[in-house]
Design an enzyme around this catalytic site. Structure first.
Site, short mmCIF file in Angstrom:
data_model
loop_
_atom_site.label_atom_id
_atom_site.label_comp_id
_atom_site.label_asym_id
_atom_site.label_seq_id
_atom_site.Cartn_x
_atom_site.Cartn_y
_atom_site.Cartn_z
N GLU A 281 0.90 -1.17 0.00
CA GLU A 281 0.00 0.00 0.00
C GLU A 281 0.93 1.21 0.00
O GLU A 281 1.46 1.60 1.03
CB GLU A 281 -0.91 -0.05 1.23
CG GLU A 281 -2.13 0.83 1.11
CD GLU A 281 -1.99 2.09 1.92
OE1 GLU A 281 -1.85 3.17 1.28
OE2 GLU A 281 -2.00 2.03 3.14
N CYS A 315 -2.01 8.89 2.93
CA CYS A 315 -1.78 8.41 1.56
C CYS A 315 -3.02 8.70 0.72
O CYS A 315 -2.95 8.73 -0.51
CB CYS A 315 -1.41 6.94 1.55
SG CYS A 315 -2.60 5.94 2.38
#
Ligand code: UN1
Length: 533
Positions: A281, A315
């Site tokens: 990720e 993110c």
């Protein structure tokens, strides 16, 4: 009385580290490794931990050596041999106990996140809540690790799938979600029957110790497992070199890594050399589209939370905003107005919306990127300055990196738009046709999160369709950040392709065995093959 009624408050002053991490201190230095109940001095030296709130040192922490890591992996492997035999719903009981403790220590945990990482307290509480949600999800999941039964083409045969634990799971996490991202991995990995070795970011090691403290307390409730529980979950403190060793270690079948694209590429490469599994990720470069029919009062709130929440260090943070030309003036005016009022400063103060950046490096990156885009012809609308909030009592913010969130109006082809700047820097781009906005949305290498604000069902469906946004998360009338744990979380392209947390992300933490069972008296071959002798 429920666990949450008996909450343990922080009771601490700014620099006082919570009770939860106190047991991990040996002669003034925090443990460099934790293996089950054993607190280990880091054998490879130590480093200092600072709070981004004032830039002051808050702890000294040990660094785990390569030997310590290898020993920890040995023990994790040994514990796995026992843990995999415990029925999954029983493993879920451990996670249920973790959930009770996280509820109880929620305030302490949130305070520590704010102290070590700098996000505002309400977002830190949200992060702890994300851990609680993950526990609840994993407990339910512990009774739902379903496999399929498949119709066999052969008479008196049964075809089915079973899901089995994988082994030792390596977890590498970033500073921005110092507890929740570990929880996504760990809570699921544990109910799936795996053991864990965690290397947290060097910027937030204390949060990792606190998480472990909770796990150790939870394990006390299960004395029957004491012969192997010491190896269920471990923490190793160190830099990229330790992460690399985890990635290269053939005894770690899965490495789940969250962080930069560069880090993820190196993990993927190292894990691939031994044909292990990686779950990545990585960076996002997330965009939102505001269409002519958008409800601006919702859209503006979503832009602000997504772009400046966590000081732009999620993110999922919003980096690029595509606004239809008919809305551009209204959107810019509204954003300028809100940005002017945003309170920046001490993240422990309940009125603050934007706390400090993690460190000087983050500020330099933001500043330099801003200079680059302005030189490339972009127009600064507001923000981008380093500021110094007024001291409060003995709290002096001079050495914290406090910045005013920036908005820049820019053309869609500027090179810098391809990069993720981990800071509150928002690019606004005007568009005429939705197809262009979607093309620009997709033209970056990262693929985590996108959103559209529209009241037109055709636009919304197009955006979510196979010809629409190419990211792992695609939202309508909500921002790019702040996903719930119930969905699978992750993204495509340079974001790494992994999926964590909810939905069927658990399958990444297990191995699938396809079983064919013959309960007949004959041995028919598949595909009608005859092989008589
Ligand atoms: C991250 O920034 O690595 O969707 C995770 C969100 C949070 C998780 C962010 N639930 O913004």
């Amino acid at each position: 009385m429920t666990a949450s009624d008996q909450k343990v408050s922080t009771g601490t002053s700014l620099y006082e580290l919570p009770e939860l991490v106190q047991p991990f201190i040996i002669e003034g230095c925090y443990a460099g490794a934790i293996q089950g109940g054993k607190i280990q001095t880091g054998e490879a030296g130590f480093f200092d931990v600072f709070t981004p709130i004032t830039g002051k040192k808050i702890a000294k922490i040990g660094i785990a050596s390569e030997d310590q890591l290898q020993h920890i992996i040995d023990q994790a492997q040994q514990s796995f041999r026992y843990w995999r035999r415990i029925p999954a719903p029983k493993r879920g009981e451990l996670v249920l106990e973790v959930a009770n403790l996280v509820r109880k220590y929620k305030d302490q945990l949130a305070h520590l996140i704010t102290l070590e990482m700098g996000k505002v307290l309400s977002e830190a509480e949200g992060e702890v809540q994300e851990w609680i949600d993950m526990c609840d999800f994993a407990v339910g999941l512990s009774r739902q690790l379903y496999g399929l039964t498949i119709a066999s083409e052969r008479p008196q045969h049964r075809l089915m799938e079973q899901w089995h634990p994988l082994g030792v799971v390596g977890v590498i996490t970033a500073f921005n979600f110092p507890m929740a991202v570990w929880a996504w991995n760990a809570m699921i990995a544990l109910v799936c029957g795996n053991t864990l070795v965690w290397k947290p970011s060097e910027k937030t090691p204390l949060c990792a110790l606190a998480c472990h403290s909770i796990l150790l307390q939870a394990l006390e409730k299960f004395p029957a497992w004491s012969s192997f529980s010491a190896g269920l979950s471990a923490v190793v403190i160190g830099d990229g070199a330790l992460g690399r060793s985890i990635a290269l270690n053939g005894r770690v079948p899965l490495v789940s890594a969250t962080g930069s694209v560069e880090m993820g590429r190196s993990v993927a490469k190292n894990v691939a050399t031994r044909l292990g599994r990686s779950l990545l990720e990585l960076g996002g470069n997330n965009a939102m589209v505001i269409t002519p029919s958008a409800d601006l009062s919702l859209a503006i709130r979503a832009v602000v939370f997504s772009a400046v929440g966590t000081s732009g260090q999620r993110c999922t943070s919003l980096r690029r905003l595509f606004v239809h030309e008919s809305q551009i003036i209204a959107v810019m005016d509204a954003l300028k107005n809100v940005y002017r009022q945003i309170k920046i400063g001490n993240p422990l103060d309940g009125n603050t919306l934007v706390g400090p950046l993690i460190d000087e490096g983050a500020w330099l990156m933001m500043h330099e990127t801003l200079q680059t885009v302005l030189q490339a012809g972009a127009e600064k609308i507001c923000g981008g300055d380093r500021i110094q909030p007024e001291s409060v009592g003995d709290l002096d913010f001079t050495h914290g990196c406090y910045v005013t969130p920036a908005i820049v109006k820019i053309e869609p082809n500027v090179t810098a738009l391809a990069d993720e700047t981990f800071a509150p820097l928002l690019y606004v781009i005007s568009y005429k046709k939705l197809e262009d906005a979607v093309r620009w949305n997709n033209q970056v290498s990262q693929g985590l999160s996108s959103a559209i604000f529209t009241n037109d069902v055709r636009e919304a469906e197009f955006f979510m369709s196979s010809c629409g946004a190419d990211t792992g998360l695609v939202n309508v009338n909500i921002g790019t950040s702040g996903a719930e744990i119930g969905g699978a979380f992750g993204g495509e392209k340079d974001t790494g392709g992994g999926r964590e947390s909810g939905s069927d992300a658990w399958k990444s933490y297990m191995r699938r065995a396809t079983n064919t069972i013959n309960y007949g008296l004959d041995l028919p071959l598949a595909q009608g093959i005859k092989f008589d002798f």
